[in-house]
Design an enzyme around this catalytic site. Sequence first.
Site, short mmCIF file in Angstrom:
data_model
loop_
_atom_site.label_atom_id
_atom_site.label_comp_id
_atom_site.label_asym_id
_atom_site.label_seq_id
_atom_site.Cartn_x
_atom_site.Cartn_y
_atom_site.Cartn_z
N PRO A 133 -106.70 -30.17 55.37
CA PRO A 133 -106.27 -32.13 56.33
C PRO A 133 -105.95 -33.30 55.77
O PRO A 133 -105.26 -32.47 54.84
CB PRO A 133 -108.43 -31.96 55.82
CG PRO A 133 -108.35 -31.77 54.89
CD PRO A 133 -107.58 -30.36 54.62
N TRP A 134 -105.65 -33.79 56.42
CA TRP A 134 -104.92 -35.11 56.11
C TRP A 134 -106.45 -36.39 54.56
O TRP A 134 -105.14 -37.00 53.92
CB TRP A 134 -104.50 -36.07 57.00
CG TRP A 134 -105.59 -36.35 58.00
CD1 TRP A 134 -106.78 -35.63 59.22
CD2 TRP A 134 -106.94 -37.39 57.91
NE1 TRP A 134 -108.12 -37.09 59.77
CE2 TRP A 134 -107.99 -37.50 58.54
CE3 TRP A 134 -107.38 -38.94 56.66
CZ2 TRP A 134 -109.18 -38.15 58.93
CZ3 TRP A 134 -107.90 -39.49 57.45
CH2 TRP A 134 -109.41 -39.31 58.28
N LYS A 164 -100.84 -24.50 56.85
CA LYS A 164 -101.00 -25.62 58.06
C LYS A 164 -101.55 -26.70 57.74
O LYS A 164 -102.22 -27.28 57.45
CB LYS A 164 -101.01 -24.83 59.44
CG LYS A 164 -101.38 -25.35 60.75
CD LYS A 164 -101.70 -26.51 60.70
CE LYS A 164 -101.67 -26.95 61.93
NZ LYS A 164 -101.78 -28.51 62.28
N PRO A 165 -99.97 -28.16 57.16
CA PRO A 165 -101.16 -29.07 56.64
C PRO A 165 -101.26 -30.18 58.26
O PRO A 165 -100.52 -29.84 59.77
CB PRO A 165 -99.83 -30.23 56.46
CG PRO A 165 -98.64 -29.27 57.36
CD PRO A 165 -98.84 -28.18 56.98
N GLY A 223 -111.80 -28.89 57.57
CA GLY A 223 -112.08 -30.41 58.62
C GLY A 223 -112.99 -30.37 59.49
O GLY A 223 -114.37 -30.62 58.80
N GLU A 268 -115.07 -25.96 55.28
CA GLU A 268 -114.99 -26.66 54.93
C GLU A 268 -115.68 -27.69 55.68
O GLU A 268 -113.86 -28.28 55.79
CB GLU A 268 -114.71 -27.11 53.53
CG GLU A 268 -114.46 -25.37 52.46
CD GLU A 268 -114.08 -26.33 51.04
OE1 GLU A 268 -113.08 -27.51 50.72
OE2 GLU A 268 -113.04 -25.28 50.33
N GLY A 320 -117.60 -30.97 58.08
CA GLY A 320 -118.06 -32.14 57.85
C GLY A 320 -119.58 -32.71 56.83
O GLY A 320 -120.01 -31.53 56.47
#
Length: 477
Positions: free
Chosen positions: A138-139, A163-164, A215, A239, A241
């Site tokens: 994730p970001w 994969k970012p 995400g 993983e 919310g």
Amino acid sequence: MSSELPQIQTTISPIDQQPVLTRPLLTDDQLDHVIGESVRAYKAWRKVSLDDRLAIAEKWMTEFEKMKDVLAEEITLQMGRPISQTPGEIMGTLGRAKHLISIARESLADIPQTDTDTDALKRTIRREPLGVVAIVAPWNFPYLTMINSVLPALIAGNTVIIKPSPQTPTPAERLCSTLALAGLPPNVAQVVHLSPAGTSRLAQDPRVGFLSFTGSVQGGKQLAKAAVDCEAFKGVGLELGGKDPAYVRPQVDVKWAAAELVDGAMFNSGQSCCGIERIYVHASIYEPFIAEFASVARAYKLGDPRSREANLGPVVSVASADRIRKQVRDAVAAGAKELVGQEGFDAEKEGNAFVGPKVLVDVTHEMDVMMEETFGPVVGIMKVDSDEEALTLMNDSPYGLTASIWTDIDAPGAAEAFEMFAQELETGTVFLNRCDFLDPALAWTGVKNSGRGVSLSKFGYDQLTRPKSIHMKIKTT
């Protein structure tokens, strides 16, 4: 040779809505080649001794730390966290890495069955790598979330394909380049930039032995379905919310607890899966608590995250800001009251990604703001009359990542109350007087819509390996 033309991915900074970098997305043929190279690299990497793998990991820490200032600046520009805070992610990543390295030998060691073995019978359980591990990152905390899976996967003998997020493409690239400087062989760790369809193809490919995704719930469900719909069975770690609750009991330092919980709700603009999004406060301290909480929240500095004066930057996108504002408006229309809203936060305007702290009271569980993940600097606070009422409301959620209890543990009955919460809360982690924190020595996991699987601790190594039983009958007479 494929005639397929690559698509271009553009990263838009949430600070000013300007493009900051582009990356070509891999074609199907290019992705196929990357996976094939990862399979070939695995055959050699799995035979490298654990001592040598750990030596590379330790050298990587040195190479990574050399770049800490550049890494922090890139995070700020790409996803908007204040530059006063992004260095903490770099140092936190190194801290997690140090712990994962320190427990690797014990976590990956053979387990002899000495209780009943004899000279004629020897039995052992070994930990074997899974092969190619695909990591979809994730970001919001790009390095911290990647290191949870990348480093133990490599130390265990797997190869990785990262994969970012399109929002933060360079952290994965920096991670792989510093690993290469530390001596990691070619193609053992690779980065791919993919469309959603390409990401599904990566998850679905039978040559991938394990998929790790961090995400959204929706994204996790889509990739888990793709991973299952392939020719080979593979493990999946999700993983996802959270809508993490806190409960403030009567026996507590109200000023301290309020300050800690504001930070737990507002850090990184509330864009943390384990950030505090809902708070339940005992009626006996409700009024002083909400007054103190609002006072601390109003003191936050919302502004350009490149300025060291700001401690609150934009959320990740205008679309995210619009969604957050709508959730707040809907709550107010349904009867909620804003203790802290847009007043005093001039950087926040419709059409930009800056969202100031928002504190809501008179909220109910009929409102999305108390039930659906907000992922922004917003928190709802409810009054409760008892521990039992707080427990019921804390568990009334489709999510189950973390929950925190705030109390003086030495007060009469507090230890017993906390133990009740620790047993009854439907979450992966229960905190006492702490929140929004990952301890690398403890398993990080969720229940319900917060995911499945585990990272960190020795159990993170278990997820990235498989047991192999060695059964030897030595004497036949």
